[in-house]
Scaffold this motif. Structure first.
Motif, PDB file in Angstrom:
ATOM      1  N   VAL A 160      26.993  -0.397  23.017  1.00 43.56           N
ATOM      2  CA  VAL A 160      27.801  -0.231  21.814  1.00 43.56           C
ATOM      3  C   VAL A 160      28.494  -1.537  21.425  1.00 43.56           C
ATOM      4  CG1 VAL A 160      28.278   2.220  21.881  1.00 43.56           C
ATOM      5  CG2 VAL A 160      29.580   0.704  23.338  1.00 43.56           C
ATOM      6  N   ASN A 161      28.315  -2.522  22.277  1.00 47.00           N
ATOM      7  CA  ASN A 161      29.019  -3.781  22.062  1.00 47.00           C
ATOM      8  C   ASN A 161      28.143  -4.714  21.216  1.00 47.00           C
ATOM      9  OD1 ASN A 161      29.583  -6.543  22.596  1.00 47.00           O
ATOM     10  ND2 ASN A 161      30.960  -5.888  24.241  1.00 47.00           N
ATOM     11  N   GLU A 162      28.646  -5.064  20.026  1.00 43.95           N
ATOM     12  CA  GLU A 162      27.847  -5.867  19.089  1.00 43.95           C
ATOM     13  C   GLU A 162      27.396  -7.184  19.716  1.00 43.95           C
ATOM     14  OE1 GLU A 162      29.123  -6.578  15.161  1.00 43.95           O
ATOM     15  OE2 GLU A 162      29.130  -4.453  14.622  1.00 43.95           O
ATOM     16  N   GLU A 163      28.289  -7.758  20.515  1.00 40.20           N
ATOM     17  CA  GLU A 163      27.976  -9.072  21.091  1.00 40.20           C
ATOM     18  C   GLU A 163      26.780  -8.971  22.043  1.00 40.20           C
ATOM     19  OE1 GLU A 163      31.394 -10.987  22.750  1.00 40.20           O
ATOM     20  OE2 GLU A 163      30.081 -12.446  23.743  1.00 40.20           O
ATOM     21  N   ASN A 164      26.858  -7.960  22.924  1.00 43.97           N
ATOM     22  CA  ASN A 164      25.750  -7.791  23.883  1.00 43.97           C
ATOM     23  C   ASN A 164      24.452  -7.437  23.190  1.00 43.97           C
ATOM     24  OD1 ASN A 164      27.512  -8.305  25.877  1.00 43.97           O
ATOM     25  ND2 ASN A 164      27.784  -6.159  26.505  1.00 43.97           N
ATOM     26  N   VAL A 165      24.574  -6.550  22.190  1.00 42.78           N
ATOM     27  CA  VAL A 165      23.369  -6.150  21.466  1.00 42.78           C
ATOM     28  C   VAL A 165      22.802  -7.377  20.737  1.00 42.78           C
ATOM     29  CG1 VAL A 165      22.461  -4.694  19.612  1.00 42.78           C
ATOM     30  CG2 VAL A 165      24.084  -3.744  21.257  1.00 42.78           C
ATOM     31  N   GLY A 166      23.702  -8.204  20.203  1.00 44.89           N
ATOM     32  CA  GLY A 166      23.263  -9.428  19.508  1.00 44.89           C
ATOM     33  C   GLY A 166      22.464 -10.327  20.446  1.00 44.89           C
ATOM     34  N   ILE A 167      22.949 -10.433  21.685  1.00 41.82           N
ATOM     35  CA  ILE A 167      22.229 -11.274  22.672  1.00 41.82           C
ATOM     36  C   ILE A 167      20.828 -10.723  22.906  1.00 41.82           C
ATOM     37  CG2 ILE A 167      22.201 -11.985  25.105  1.00 41.82           C
ATOM     38  CD1 ILE A 167      25.322 -12.007  24.937  1.00 41.82           C
ATOM     39  N   LEU A 168      20.770  -9.395  23.021  1.00 44.54           N
ATOM     40  CA  LEU A 168      19.463  -8.757  23.246  1.00 44.54           C
ATOM     41  C   LEU A 168      18.545  -8.971  22.045  1.00 44.54           C
ATOM     42  CD1 LEU A 168      17.622  -6.936  24.960  1.00 44.54           C
ATOM     43  CD2 LEU A 168      18.674  -4.977  23.842  1.00 44.54           C
ATOM     44  N   MET A 169      19.108  -8.872  20.832  1.00 45.51           N
ATOM     45  CA  MET A 169      18.283  -9.056  19.633  1.00 45.51           C
ATOM     46  C   MET A 169      17.723 -10.474  19.581  1.00 45.51           C
ATOM     47  SD  MET A 169      18.165  -6.163  18.324  1.00 45.51           S
ATOM     48  CE  MET A 169      18.630  -5.273  19.758  1.00 45.51           C
ATOM     49  N   ASP A 170      18.567 -11.446  19.948  1.00 41.80           N
ATOM     50  CA  ASP A 170      18.089 -12.841  19.977  1.00 41.80           C
ATOM     51  C   ASP A 170      16.921 -12.967  20.938  1.00 41.80           C
ATOM     52  OD1 ASP A 170      19.619 -14.139  18.112  1.00 41.80           O
ATOM     53  OD2 ASP A 170      21.345 -14.300  19.479  1.00 41.80           O
ATOM     54  N   ARG A 171      17.083 -12.260  22.072  1.00 44.04           N
ATOM     55  CA  ARG A 171      16.015 -12.342  23.074  1.00 44.04           C
ATOM     56  C   ARG A 171      14.716 -11.751  22.500  1.00 44.04           C
ATOM     57  NH1 ARG A 171      16.426  -9.246  28.301  1.00 44.04           N
ATOM     58  NH2 ARG A 171      18.604  -9.285  27.813  1.00 44.04           N
ATOM     59  N   ILE A 172      14.858 -10.655  21.774  1.00 40.32           N
ATOM     60  CA  ILE A 172      13.658 -10.029  21.191  1.00 40.32           C
ATOM     61  C   ILE A 172      13.000 -11.001  20.199  1.00 40.32           C
ATOM     62  CG2 ILE A 172      12.863  -8.185  19.640  1.00 40.32           C
ATOM     63  CD1 ILE A 172      14.891  -6.318  20.962  1.00 40.32           C
ATOM     64  N   LEU A 173      13.819 -11.601  19.331  1.00 40.39           N
ATOM     65  CA  LEU A 173      13.251 -12.516  18.322  1.00 40.39           C
ATOM     66  C   LEU A 173      12.505 -13.661  19.006  1.00 40.39           C
ATOM     67  CD1 LEU A 173      16.206 -12.810  15.732  1.00 40.39           C
ATOM     68  CD2 LEU A 173      14.193 -11.356  15.609  1.00 40.39           C
ATOM     69  N   LYS A 174      13.115 -14.205  20.044  1.00 41.38           N
ATOM     70  CA  LYS A 174      12.502 -15.347  20.738  1.00 41.38           C
ATOM     71  C   LYS A 174      11.209 -14.919  21.450  1.00 41.38           C
ATOM     72  CE  LYS A 174      15.876 -18.836  21.185  1.00 41.38           C
ATOM     73  NZ  LYS A 174      16.888 -18.249  20.266  1.00 41.38           N
ATOM     74  N   THR A 175      11.271 -13.744  22.022  1.00 47.79           N
ATOM     75  CA  THR A 175      10.087 -13.251  22.745  1.00 47.79           C
ATOM     76  C   THR A 175       8.914 -13.092  21.795  1.00 47.79           C
ATOM     77  OG1 THR A 175      11.543 -12.054  24.200  1.00 47.79           O
ATOM     78  CG2 THR A 175       9.272 -11.397  24.254  1.00 47.79           C
ATOM     79  N   LYS A 202      -0.439  -4.323  20.557  1.00 44.11           N
ATOM     80  CA  LYS A 202      -0.316  -3.971  21.979  1.00 44.11           C
ATOM     81  C   LYS A 202       0.521  -5.021  22.715  1.00 44.11           C
ATOM     82  CE  LYS A 202      -4.894  -2.383  22.599  1.00 44.11           C
ATOM     83  NZ  LYS A 202      -6.002  -2.258  23.504  1.00 44.11           N
ATOM     84  N   CYS A 203       0.212  -6.295  22.406  1.00 42.68           N
ATOM     85  CA  CYS A 203       0.939  -7.380  23.092  1.00 42.68           C
ATOM     86  C   CYS A 203       2.418  -7.353  22.699  1.00 42.68           C
ATOM     87  CB  CYS A 203       0.356  -8.744  22.730  1.00 42.68           C
ATOM     88  SG  CYS A 203      -1.308  -8.936  23.331  1.00 42.68           S
ATOM     89  N   VAL A 204       2.678  -7.095  21.423  1.00 45.98           N
ATOM     90  CA  VAL A 204       4.072  -7.038  20.966  1.00 45.98           C
ATOM     91  C   VAL A 204       4.791  -5.919  21.724  1.00 45.98           C
ATOM     92  CG1 VAL A 204       5.544  -6.428  19.003  1.00 45.98           C
ATOM     93  CG2 VAL A 204       3.674  -8.045  18.685  1.00 45.98           C
ATOM     94  N   ALA A 205       4.120  -4.753  21.846  1.00 45.78           N
ATOM     95  CA  ALA A 205       4.738  -3.617  22.541  1.00 45.78           C
ATOM     96  C   ALA A 205       5.086  -4.011  23.977  1.00 45.78           C
ATOM     97  CB  ALA A 205       3.791  -2.422  22.531  1.00 45.78           C
ATOM     98  N   ARG A 206       4.154  -4.722  24.631  1.00 44.65           N
ATOM     99  CA  ARG A 206       4.404  -5.119  26.028  1.00 44.65           C
ATOM    100  C   ARG A 206       5.585  -6.078  26.124  1.00 44.65           C
ATOM    101  NH1 ARG A 206      -1.264  -4.616  26.803  1.00 44.65           N
ATOM    102  NH2 ARG A 206      -1.666  -6.780  26.253  1.00 44.65           N
ATOM    103  N   ARG A 207       5.607  -7.028  25.185  1.00 41.39           N
ATOM    104  CA  ARG A 207       6.718  -8.006  25.236  1.00 41.39           C
ATOM    105  C   ARG A 207       8.055  -7.334  24.970  1.00 41.39           C
ATOM    106  NH1 ARG A 207       4.989 -13.626  22.428  1.00 41.39           N
ATOM    107  NH2 ARG A 207       3.105 -13.957  23.659  1.00 41.39           N
TER     108      ARG A 207
END
Ligand SMILES: Nc1nc2c(ncn2[C@@H]2O[C@@H]3COP(=O)(O)O[C@H]4[C@@H](O)[C@H](n5cnc6c(=O)[nH]c(N)nc65)O[C@@H]4COP(=O)(O)O[C@H]3[C@H]2O)c(=O)[nH]1
Length: 883
Positions: free
Chosen positions: A545-560, A513-518
């Motif tokens: 569609v931009n790999e760079e932007n998506v990459g930034i978002l993925m980093d944010r997810i990993l850190k979160t 549940k917490c993961v879903a919220r984050r």
């Protein structure tokens, strides 16, 4: 005929403003009696007023013409009936309706003179809405014609009187006729006394009294009796219904017609009441000559007849009314008892009745809704879709059905499954609507719940995989239209199973549940996050569609996700692996996109977890390899393709072998040996590590026992335990089984756990390690130095040994940092009371360093590679000492 002409004719009759005449009063009384109304009038319509030539139940002698009902009735030559004035256009606001005498019913029969001129009406009125039977209507019309006949003869008499007045030499005979006629025309007639005679024998009454024709046309029974109960007149119907002949009736008294003593008494009282107050009525059973009891409604009026007070009465058979009353009573009861709310409105929707269920459901009692338009139930929500069906039903006067949002008195919404149907009166005109309100709020909620369950994951409240696929389909359609793209991601939590198994499903669920919220905090509102199943999540990033932007978002997810989770008393650390695919590059349909994102996610797991990977087509080759490896691995145990090799551990002080590490080897029957570094992660992911791990424990314990039984000095055997095996319950069980089966003492078995496993959830691991120690086992932390050990946690672990990871040992001579770390691990282990072993020692320089820094033990190619069991036995027998 024009109004002027009409008035001229009316005035010619000299009827207006005359004294009351009994010949007319008699008819109004009869009209009221026949129709059962409290009010009857003979009304003449003057220029600006209506004037009552005769009246019953009305005190006024005239009213303004503008409010007169009769003024309308004289516009037609038929009976003019208003069943309910409140629902009759143009009459509901009439002062005679809204004020005294509060008229609800009106029926007027026109008084049509010979030349077709309308003089006025014979009207009956009531304060209740109602109707007239066909017979009553006929009687009213007949009486109106009788009035006109009397008016006509009255006029002829008046004319004659005037002629006679002009002849002074009138004969005595004429004189008598004149006097007699004057009485008939303007005075109370001196009706001759009718003695006990059959109805048709009362010749003297004819002409000036009720006509036999009329009496016999009256529906029901008719009679006149005097104060002594002697019947003076009756109709034929009385004889037919009662079964008595005219002679028998003439000899009978009214009470003889009642069998029930109580009713007899009541009838006697009613006679007294009618004589005293003018009228009375009662329902009682008429006893026929044949002994039959017939329910009848009797009304009687006091009249002056034959020079004395008499009762003129009627009896109407109410068997039918009784039946319909009973039916009505039943229907009423059904209405009252119905669990559905029922309301009755007029044709415009104004409420006239609601049943108790209505109050129970809506909270509004009858008094609060009476004469309100039912739309108040919808408050400001009147433009909702279902209202169109309701409005159209009212407009077209037909049945309607709608699902409405209605509101209770306390403001609470309820779902109203609403049915309405028109109700027509006897003439087929729709006067009312009946509405049934079903409160289906619970059903609706249940449906919504089902709908929600079909679309949402019950635990995380994220959409489920069905909705995810729908969203991807929509995204494809939109991307095709706008020539754009979007991103699909697949995310899996690393080592979630360990948490679930060791801390229980409750903690696991909370974590999800917490993961879903984050995860939700990382996304934009129009993106979709779904729980795909287990610890897998998926997402759709619209327009991204931009790999760079998506990459930034993925980093944010990993850190979160990396940030610790506080769940109950636990502080949990977890990471995730994410795979990403782009539309249309990585798939043009839902399944391909998801499959490729999933493939990329597995690649992320293989690349050491806690990272993300963009899909590239070559990943599929790896997936294929992996799938074929997995298929082989599943067969490996049954095909007995596994073997254990043992690498000796040497005590650096004595140079003697003091233990061995069991290392798994896989030699598929149809191919080359496969390194544990390749198949152990796969075995972990597929769960195959559990049965394989059991086999390793069984074999290692059995071999070690065999060494002891062959007379060699006892040494310990270390077995690697991976995270997936770290289910405390299952692990304890398989260890016990291995020790029991082999007979090996627990102190000779050592478990090697990686630093990352131990440090991921230190609280829980500490508890499990204590349990394992209590079983008598030894514990070692493998690959030490590669993780980020929290020293305070390390102190709490009940661990015997730290193993310096071979990556630090390898470069001890070359990299000063590695030497520093190796030295630090040695001194840390010692300070915590643990012994320290170095692995991967392959040259003398490394050995010298370790010895110089007080390391306790070593293992590595320098002394020996991992050996098959037979070779190990040879080496131990040889008892070679490390120089
Ligand atoms: N270069 C070099 N390497 C040396 C030297 N001395 C030993 N090694 C290798 O270092 C690895 C030590 O095992 P590990 O760190 O526990 O690492 C193990 C362990 O994590 C895992 N593994 C092996 N057997 C099992 C098992 O039965 N269960 C589990 N869960 N994991 C196992 O597979 C990993 C790899 O095992 P191996 O390929 O056997 O590789 C072994 C061993 O053959 C040396 O001087 N130089």
């Amino acid at each position: 005929m024009d109004e002027q002409k009409r008035l001229e004719v009316l005035y010619r009759y000299h009827l207006l403003d005359t004294l009351p005449e009994s010949q007319f009063d008699e008819i109004t009384q009869l009209a009221a009696l026949v129709c059962g109304t409290p009010i009857a009038t003979i009304t003449l319509i003057d220029k600006d007023r209506q004037w009552f030539l005769s009246k019953v139940g009305v005190t006024a002698t005239e009213t303004e013409r503008s409010i007169s009902f009769c003024a309308h009735a004289i516009r037609q030559d038929a009976l003019f009936v208003i069943p309910d004035t409140l629902h009759a256009h143009g009459f509901s606001n009439n002062p005679l309706v809204t004020g005294h005498p509060f008229l609800r019913f009106y029926a007027g029969a026109p008084l049509i003179a010979d030349d077709g001129c309308m003089l006025g009406t014979l009207a009956v009125m009531d304060t209740m809405p109602r109707s007239l039977t066909g017979q009553q209507q006929n009687a009213l019309m007949m009486l109106s014609r009788e009035i006109v006949a009397r008016i006509r003869s009255r006029r002829q008499l008046l004319g004659l009187c005037r002629q006679i007045d002009s002849y002074d030499d009138a004969s005595g005979e004429l004189e008598y006729a004149y006097r007699h006629m004057r009485r008939s025309a303007n005075e109370v007639p001196a009706a001759p006394r009718i003695d006990a005679m059959p109805a048709y024998a009362a010749e003297t009454a004819k002409g000036t009294d009720l006509s036999d024709v009329f009496i016999n046309s009256i529906p029901g029974i008719f009679y006149v009796f005097d104060q002594h109960g002697k019947f003076l007149r009756w109709n034929k119907n009385f004889e037919v219904v009662s079964g008595y002949s005219s002679t028998e009736i003439a000899a009978a008294c009214p009470l003889d017609f009642f069998g029930n003593p109580a009713e007899k008494e009541l009838f006697a009282e009613k006679i007294k009441q009618a004589l005293k107050e003018g009228s009375a009525s009662l329902e009682a059973a008429l006893l026929t000559k044949g002994g039959q009891s017939l329910p009848y409604y009797f009304t009687g009026k006091r009249i002056d007849f034959a020079g004395e007070h008499c009762i003129c009465g009627m009896g109407v058979d109410i068997s039918e009314r009784r039946t319909s009353e009973e039916t009505l009573r039943l229907r009423n009861r059904a209405l009252e008892a119905s669990i559905n709310a029922i309301m009755i409105t007029d044709a415009q929707g104004m409420i006239e009745y609601v049943n108790p269920a209505f109050e129970r459901i809506t909270g509004y009692p009858l008094s609060a809704v009476l004469r309100r338009h039912f739309r108040f139930l919808h408050r400001n929500d009147n433009e909702q879709r279902g209202m169109a069906a309701v409005r159209s039903a009212y407009r077209l006067l037909e049945e309607g059905h709608a699902l409405l949002r209605s509101y209770r008195r306390n403001g609470e919404l309820f779902w109203n499954d609403f049915y309405i149907a028109p109700v027509a009166n006897a003439e087929g005109k729709v006067t009312h609507f009946i509405g049934v309100l079903n409160d289906i709020t619970e059903i609706k909620r249940y449906e919504e719940r089902l709908e929600h369950q079909a679309s949402y994951d019950g635990l995380t409240q994220l959409v489920n995989r069905n909705v995810l696929k729908d969203r991807i389909r929509q995204a494809i359609a939109s991307a095709q239209r706008h020539k754009t793209g979007f991103t699909v991601g697949f995310m899996d939590l690393d080592n979630f199973k360990f948490i679930n198994d060791s801390l229980g499903h409750g903690v696991g669920d909370e974590l999800l549940k917490c993961v879903a919220r984050r995860l939700a905090t990382c996304m934009r509102a129009h993106d979709t996050i779904a729980r795909y199943g287990g610890d897998e999540f998926a997402f759709v990033l619209n327009d991204a569609v931009n790999e760079e932007n998506v990459g930034i978002l993925m980093d944010r997810i990993l850190k979160t996700i990396e940030r610790p989770f506080e769940i109950g008393d636990h502080r949990l650390f977890i990471s995730c692996s994410v795979g990403v695919g782009f539309y249309p590059k990585d798939g043009e349909d839902v399944d391909t996109l998801l499959k490729n994102a999933d493939t990329a996610m597995y690649r992320a797991k293989e690349s050491g977890r806690n990272n993300y990977q963009f899909y590239v087509p070559s990943m599929n080759d790896r997936v294929r390899e992996r799938l074929s490896l997995e298929a082989k691995l599943r067969q490996a145990l049954t095909n007995e393709e596994f073997a254990l090799h043992y690498q000796p551990k040497i005590d650096l002080a004595s140079g003697m072998v003091v233990g061995v590490e069991a290392l798994l080897r896989w030699q598929p029957a149809d191919g080359d040996a496969i390194s544990p570094a390749s198949f152990i992660p796969l075995a972990e992911e597929t769960g195959l590590i559990v049965p394989i791990g059991e086999w390793v424990l069984d074999t290692a314990c059995a071999h070690n026992k065999l060494l002891q039984q062959s007379g060699l000095p006892p040494i310990g055997v270390a077995v690697n335990i991976s995270a997936r095996q770290f289910d405390p319950h299952a692990l304890r069980k398989s260890i016990s089984q291995a020790l029991d089966a082999s007979g090996l003492d627990a102190k000779y078995l050592e478990l090697e756990l990686t630093e990352s496993l131990v440090m991921e959830n230190p609280d829980e691991v500490t508890r499990i390690l204590h349990e394992l120690r209590e079983m008598g086992l030894r514990l070692a932390i493998d690959d030490f130095g590669t993780g980020y050990s929290n020293l305070s946690q390390l102190q709490r672990f009940p661990v015997d040994r730290l193993k310096i990871d071979q990556s630090f040992v390898r470069d001890i001579g070359a990299d000063p940092n590695d030497a520093i770390i190796a030295r630090a691990v040695i001194s840390l282990g010692h300070s915590l009371g643990m012994s320290v072993i170095a692995e991967g020692v392959s040259n003398e320089e490394q050995l010298a360093f370790l010895r110089a820094n007080g390391c306790d033990e070593m293992q590595g190619f320098l002394y020996s590679r991992p050996l098959p069991f037979e070779d190990l036995m040879g080496l131990l027998t040889e008892n070679r000492i490390l120089a």
